[in-house]
Every structure is written in C-alpha cells, then in structure tokens.
Design a protein around this motif. Sequence first.
Motif, PDB file in Angstrom:
ATOM      1  N   UNK A 163     -39.032 -61.293 -83.373  1.00 11.52           N
ATOM      2  CA  UNK A 163     -37.789 -60.566 -83.137  1.00 11.52           C
ATOM      3  C   UNK A 163     -36.693 -61.555 -82.763  1.00 11.52           C
ATOM      4  N   UNK A 164     -35.453 -61.046 -82.729  1.00 13.05           N
ATOM      5  CA  UNK A 164     -34.336 -61.886 -82.320  1.00 13.05           C
ATOM      6  C   UNK A 164     -33.476 -62.298 -83.504  1.00 13.05           C
ATOM      7  N   UNK A 186     -39.247 -64.969 -77.192  1.00 13.06           N
ATOM      8  CA  UNK A 186     -40.256 -65.998 -76.930  1.00 13.06           C
ATOM      9  C   UNK A 186     -41.483 -65.406 -76.257  1.00 13.06           C
ATOM     10  N   UNK A 187     -41.266 -64.455 -75.337  1.00 13.03           N
ATOM     11  CA  UNK A 187     -42.403 -63.785 -74.696  1.00 13.03           C
ATOM     12  C   UNK A 187     -43.222 -63.043 -75.744  1.00 13.03           C
ATOM     13  N   UNK A 198     -45.434 -65.952 -64.814  1.00 10.40           N
ATOM     14  CA  UNK A 198     -45.260 -64.632 -64.203  1.00 10.40           C
ATOM     15  C   UNK A 198     -44.638 -63.629 -65.166  1.00 10.40           C
ATOM     16  N   UNK A 199     -44.226 -64.089 -66.347  1.00 12.09           N
ATOM     17  CA  UNK A 199     -43.709 -63.188 -67.375  1.00 12.09           C
ATOM     18  C   UNK A 199     -44.786 -62.770 -68.362  1.00 12.09           C
ATOM     19  N   UNK A 224     -37.982 -70.645 -73.777  1.00  6.49           N
ATOM     20  CA  UNK A 224     -37.570 -70.134 -72.472  1.00  6.49           C
ATOM     21  C   UNK A 224     -38.177 -68.754 -72.237  1.00  6.49           C
ATOM     22  N   UNK A 225     -37.710 -68.062 -71.185  1.00  8.86           N
ATOM     23  CA  UNK A 225     -38.179 -66.714 -70.889  1.00  8.86           C
ATOM     24  C   UNK A 225     -37.448 -65.640 -71.686  1.00  8.86           C
TER      25      UNK A 225
END
Length: 218
Positions: free
Chosen positions: A122-123, A53-54, A85-86, A48-49
């Motif tokens: 990360x996360x 993930x980015x 767009x991200x 997802x965004x």
Amino acid sequence: GTYVCSDQDRSYLAKKSYYHKIVTIPNAVTIPKLQTHTREQTILFLGSNYSPNIGAVNFLIKSIWPHIHNELPHARLIIAGVSIDRLDREIITTANVQFPGFVDDLDQLYERARVVVAPILTGSGTRVKIIEAASYGKPVVSTRLGADGIDLSDGTEIQLRDNPVEFARACINLLVDPHLCEQIGLAARTKVIKNYDRDKVIQSVRQRILNSIVLSAT
C-alpha cells in the motif's frame, strides 16, 4: 511549472490539459562507496514506522519468510528502522529475524545484507529505500507497487514479484548465487548513478532555474 518525482507521474499529468511545463525531478541519493557482497545469507528490510512499512513487514514475515527459512534454515532477516512495539508479538519472535530498530550507521547495515527487499502493498510515491539500496550495489526484490515510478528494469536491475511464493524464490535465488547478486546489484547501481545521483539532480534543478530566469529577462 509543475514538478513531479517520476516520469510515470509526468505522463499521467500530461494527459490533463490544465497542467503545463511538467518536469521530472527524481528523488535522489548521495552515491556511497560500492560494497562487496557478504557471504552471509542475509536479507534486509529498512523502513520507518510509516503504516505501509508495517504492512510490508507483516507480509514479509508471515507470507514470504517461511518459504525462505524452510529452504535456507541458516538465512537471516533484518528488519531495521521499524519499532518492535508496532509489531505483533508473534512476528518479533520469528526464528532468525532480527529487529535492531533505528540504525545510525547505514553503511555498516548494508554491509551485512546480501539482498534488500521492499514488499510494499500500500501507499504512494517513490521509495527512496530502493534507490538507496541500489546505490550500494545491492540487489533488490520488490513488489511492483513498491518500485512504482522507479526506473529499474525487472530481471536485470531489480526483481519484481507480487506473489509471496515467487517473491521468496527470487530472494532464495539471490542468496545462493553470488554472481547473480553482483550482476543485478551492479546494473542497478549504474542506473542509479545515471538517474538518481544527488549532485546531478541538484545541478539539473539549478540549470532549470537559471534557464527560467533568462527566459523571464528576455
């Protein structure tokens, strides 16, 4: 009781004296039909965004993908779920990389992939995407953080690599070796069926509730 989603979390909390009756209830998936491995040299990242993930997409395309593309110029990379767009413009114009966005049919998406990657930097928490990919019988290459808390053995059920060059090499080896893909993918699927099958996890939760009711009644 205290409920966590991995044995790693359970072991950590067990060291804290104020936690009692710690139980692991893993994230689970519905086991899909086993897929055959495509002949196409295609890698899939699905997410997802969510900001980790980015970050993973940036790491994958900027630091890992150039090594793969240099050695296998016909290989393709699919970045699904993440909105373009991200992402930086330089990323979305990278050669042989596709951005289908949100995908309705996951079965069809996984059919297109030979290798699934999770280059998470990360996360926290456990990544259901890894369990899901393994349930389809797909070999997964992940960073160690990405696979944190998931019971898959490095080398036999998953490939864990943190260095971008080594990560790329693991992907290349799988892309050019169908037997290795099948071997690791089937081993991972077997482990997921054993530990992460949704029906089995639900039954385990129900049984724990029933046991608690019986103990309370007595």
